[in-house]
Design a protein around this motif. Structure first.
Motif, PDB file in Angstrom:
ATOM      1  N   ASP A  59       9.866  78.122  62.622  1.00 32.08           N
ATOM      2  CA  ASP A  59      10.708  77.794  61.473  1.00 32.08           C
ATOM      3  C   ASP A  59      10.177  76.558  60.746  1.00 32.08           C
ATOM      4  N   TYR A  60       9.764  75.575  61.504  1.00 36.30           N
ATOM      5  CA  TYR A  60       9.219  74.340  60.929  1.00 36.30           C
ATOM      6  C   TYR A  60       7.964  74.649  60.103  1.00 36.30           C
ATOM      7  N   ILE A  61       7.036  75.385  60.700  1.00 33.42           N
ATOM      8  CA  ILE A  61       5.790  75.714  60.006  1.00 33.42           C
ATOM      9  C   ILE A  61       6.063  76.548  58.756  1.00 33.42           C
ATOM     10  N   MET A  62       6.913  77.545  58.890  1.00 28.26           N
ATOM     11  CA  MET A  62       7.209  78.420  57.755  1.00 28.26           C
ATOM     12  C   MET A  62       7.983  77.685  56.659  1.00 28.26           C
ATOM     13  N   SER A  63       8.777  76.700  57.031  1.00 36.68           N
ATOM     14  CA  SER A  63       9.510  75.917  56.027  1.00 36.68           C
ATOM     15  C   SER A  63       8.549  75.156  55.114  1.00 36.68           C
ATOM     16  N   PHE A  64       7.394  74.783  55.645  1.00 40.92           N
ATOM     17  CA  PHE A  64       6.393  74.101  54.820  1.00 40.92           C
ATOM     18  C   PHE A  64       5.421  75.086  54.183  1.00 40.92           C
ATOM     19  N   ALA A  65       5.031  76.101  54.921  1.00 41.15           N
ATOM     20  CA  ALA A  65       4.038  77.052  54.417  1.00 41.15           C
ATOM     21  C   ALA A  65       4.620  77.972  53.347  1.00 41.15           C
ATOM     22  N   GLY A  66       5.837  78.432  53.562  1.00 47.81           N
ATOM     23  CA  GLY A  66       6.421  79.398  52.640  1.00 47.81           C
ATOM     24  C   GLY A  66       7.567  78.850  51.816  1.00 47.81           C
ATOM     25  N   ALA A  67       8.134  77.767  52.238  1.00 50.05           N
ATOM     26  CA  ALA A  67       9.263  77.083  51.591  1.00 50.05           C
ATOM     27  C   ALA A  67      10.243  78.054  50.944  1.00 50.05           C
ATOM     28  N   GLU A  68      10.262  78.129  49.623  1.00 49.58           N
ATOM     29  CA  GLU A  68      11.275  78.932  48.930  1.00 49.58           C
ATOM     30  C   GLU A  68      11.266  80.394  49.360  1.00 49.58           C
ATOM     31  N   ASN A  69      10.084  80.980  49.452  1.00 49.89           N
ATOM     32  CA  ASN A  69       9.997  82.397  49.844  1.00 49.89           C
ATOM     33  C   ASN A  69      10.524  82.611  51.257  1.00 49.89           C
ATOM     34  N   TYR A  70      10.176  81.710  52.161  1.00 51.06           N
ATOM     35  CA  TYR A  70      10.660  81.807  53.539  1.00 51.06           C
ATOM     36  C   TYR A  70      12.180  81.642  53.581  1.00 51.06           C
ATOM     37  N   TYR A  71      12.686  80.676  52.851  1.00 48.47           N
ATOM     38  CA  TYR A  71      14.137  80.449  52.814  1.00 48.47           C
ATOM     39  C   TYR A  71      14.864  81.679  52.261  1.00 48.47           C
ATOM     40  N   ARG A  72      14.351  82.251  51.189  1.00 53.47           N
ATOM     41  CA  ARG A  72      14.975  83.462  50.617  1.00 53.47           C
ATOM     42  C   ARG A  72      14.937  84.620  51.615  1.00 53.47           C
ATOM     43  N   ALA A  73      13.787  84.797  52.249  1.00 55.09           N
ATOM     44  CA  ALA A  73      13.633  85.899  53.215  1.00 55.09           C
ATOM     45  C   ALA A  73      14.562  85.732  54.408  1.00 55.09           C
ATOM     46  N   SER A  74      14.918  84.473  54.725  1.00 48.16           N
ATOM     47  CA  SER A  74      15.826  84.248  55.856  1.00 48.16           C
ATOM     48  C   SER A  74      17.294  84.327  55.444  1.00 48.16           C
ATOM     49  N   GLY A  75      17.558  84.634  54.168  1.00 46.06           N
ATOM     50  CA  GLY A  75      18.921  84.873  53.721  1.00 46.06           C
ATOM     51  C   GLY A  75      19.646  83.669  53.141  1.00 46.06           C
ATOM     52  N   MET A  76      18.933  82.622  52.810  1.00 41.36           N
ATOM     53  CA  MET A  76      19.580  81.441  52.228  1.00 41.36           C
ATOM     54  C   MET A  76      19.961  81.694  50.777  1.00 41.36           C
ATOM     55  N   THR A  77      21.034  81.052  50.368  1.00 39.75           N
ATOM     56  CA  THR A  77      21.470  81.115  48.974  1.00 39.75           C
ATOM     57  C   THR A  77      20.633  80.140  48.146  1.00 39.75           C
ATOM     58  N   GLU A  78      20.739  80.237  46.826  1.00 42.53           N
ATOM     59  CA  GLU A  78      20.006  79.323  45.937  1.00 42.53           C
ATOM     60  C   GLU A  78      20.443  77.870  46.178  1.00 42.53           C
ATOM     61  N   ALA A  79      21.732  77.661  46.425  1.00 40.97           N
ATOM     62  CA  ALA A  79      22.224  76.299  46.684  1.00 40.97           C
ATOM     63  C   ALA A  79      21.632  75.743  47.985  1.00 40.97           C
ATOM     64  N   GLN A  80      21.548  76.575  48.997  1.00 40.13           N
ATOM     65  CA  GLN A  80      20.953  76.146  50.262  1.00 40.13           C
ATOM     66  C   GLN A  80      19.461  75.834  50.096  1.00 40.13           C
ATOM     67  N   ILE A  81      18.761  76.689  49.368  1.00 41.52           N
ATOM     68  CA  ILE A  81      17.333  76.458  49.138  1.00 41.52           C
ATOM     69  C   ILE A  81      17.134  75.144  48.398  1.00 41.52           C
ATOM     70  N   LYS A  82      17.919  74.923  47.374  1.00 36.30           N
ATOM     71  CA  LYS A  82      17.815  73.674  46.598  1.00 36.30           C
ATOM     72  C   LYS A  82      18.072  72.468  47.494  1.00 36.30           C
ATOM     73  N   TYR A  83      19.073  72.562  48.352  1.00 38.03           N
ATOM     74  CA  TYR A  83      19.401  71.448  49.259  1.00 38.03           C
ATOM     75  C   TYR A  83      18.238  71.151  50.203  1.00 38.03           C
ATOM     76  N   ASN A 135      25.458  66.459  51.771  1.00 41.54           N
ATOM     77  CA  ASN A 135      26.343  67.620  51.803  1.00 41.54           C
ATOM     78  C   ASN A 135      25.750  68.746  52.661  1.00 41.54           C
ATOM     79  N   GLY A 136      25.111  68.360  53.733  1.00 38.08           N
ATOM     80  CA  GLY A 136      24.448  69.326  54.597  1.00 38.08           C
ATOM     81  C   GLY A 136      25.386  70.294  55.281  1.00 38.08           C
ATOM     82  N   ARG A 137      26.579  69.842  55.550  1.00 39.18           N
ATOM     83  CA  ARG A 137      27.540  70.733  56.231  1.00 39.18           C
ATOM     84  C   ARG A 137      27.810  71.968  55.378  1.00 39.18           C
TER      85      ARG A 137
END
Length: 164
Positions: free
Chosen positions: A48-72, A128-130
């Motif tokens: 998860d750590y590696i993919m958060s840097f390597a893929g960032a937005e694409n990885y976050y989207r693929a893992s089901g995060m919302t736009e607000a979560q990705i922005k955060y 506002n991480g919670r």
């Protein structure tokens, strides 16, 4: 140096046997179980750590995060990322140390906890991480508590001579 008597020779042999016996204590089954489970978790965290840097937005989207979560998560400050880095990588190093029966496992778990607390400070106290984390907002605290328990577990194993 030759022993002066048969008694001194026997004492020396007993000391060597005791010293070697302490170093030959194997990791108990529960150590393998905890180590195995935590190794799987740590490998997933490292991925998860590696993919958060390597893929960032694409990885976050693929893992089901919302736009607000990705922005955060794209705006987490460097000091909180350093905490996350310590948490993930020292957690993995600590598990490997536990499985290899290294006396440094407790220290490595302690560094991981320190990193977790830095990350928790930002995510759950200073931002506002919670809301961004959604239903799993409590997981960093649960995993930190488990890691603290592993510190005490490793200290006990060290005291009994399992960790060398």
């Amino acid at each position: 140096m030759m022993p002066n008597s048969k008694n001194e020779s026997t004492i020396e042999i007993k000391k060597n046997i005791k010293k070697n016996a302490v170093h030959n204590i194997s990791l108990p089954w529960h150590g393998w179980l905890l180590g195995g489970i935590m190794c799987l978790y740590s490998l997933a965290a490292a991925y998860d750590y590696i993919m958060s840097f390597a893929g960032a937005e694409n990885y976050y989207r693929a893992s089901g995060m919302t736009e607000a979560q990705i922005k955060y998560f794209l705006k987490v400050p460097v000091w909180a990322i350093i905490g996350w880095t310590l948490s993930v990588w020292f957690g993995l190093f600590a598990v490997v140390a536990l499985l290899f029966r290294s006396r440094f496992a407790a220290i490595l778990f302690s560094i991981s906890v320190t990193g977790s607390l830095i990350y928790i400070l930002y995510v759950l106290v200073l931002s506002n991480g919670r809301a961004a984390m959604g239903d799993i907002w409590f997981m960093p605290m649960v995993l930190t508590a488990i890691t603290v328990a592993l510190i005490f577990y490793c200290l006990r194993l060290k005291k009994t001579g399992v960790l060398r």
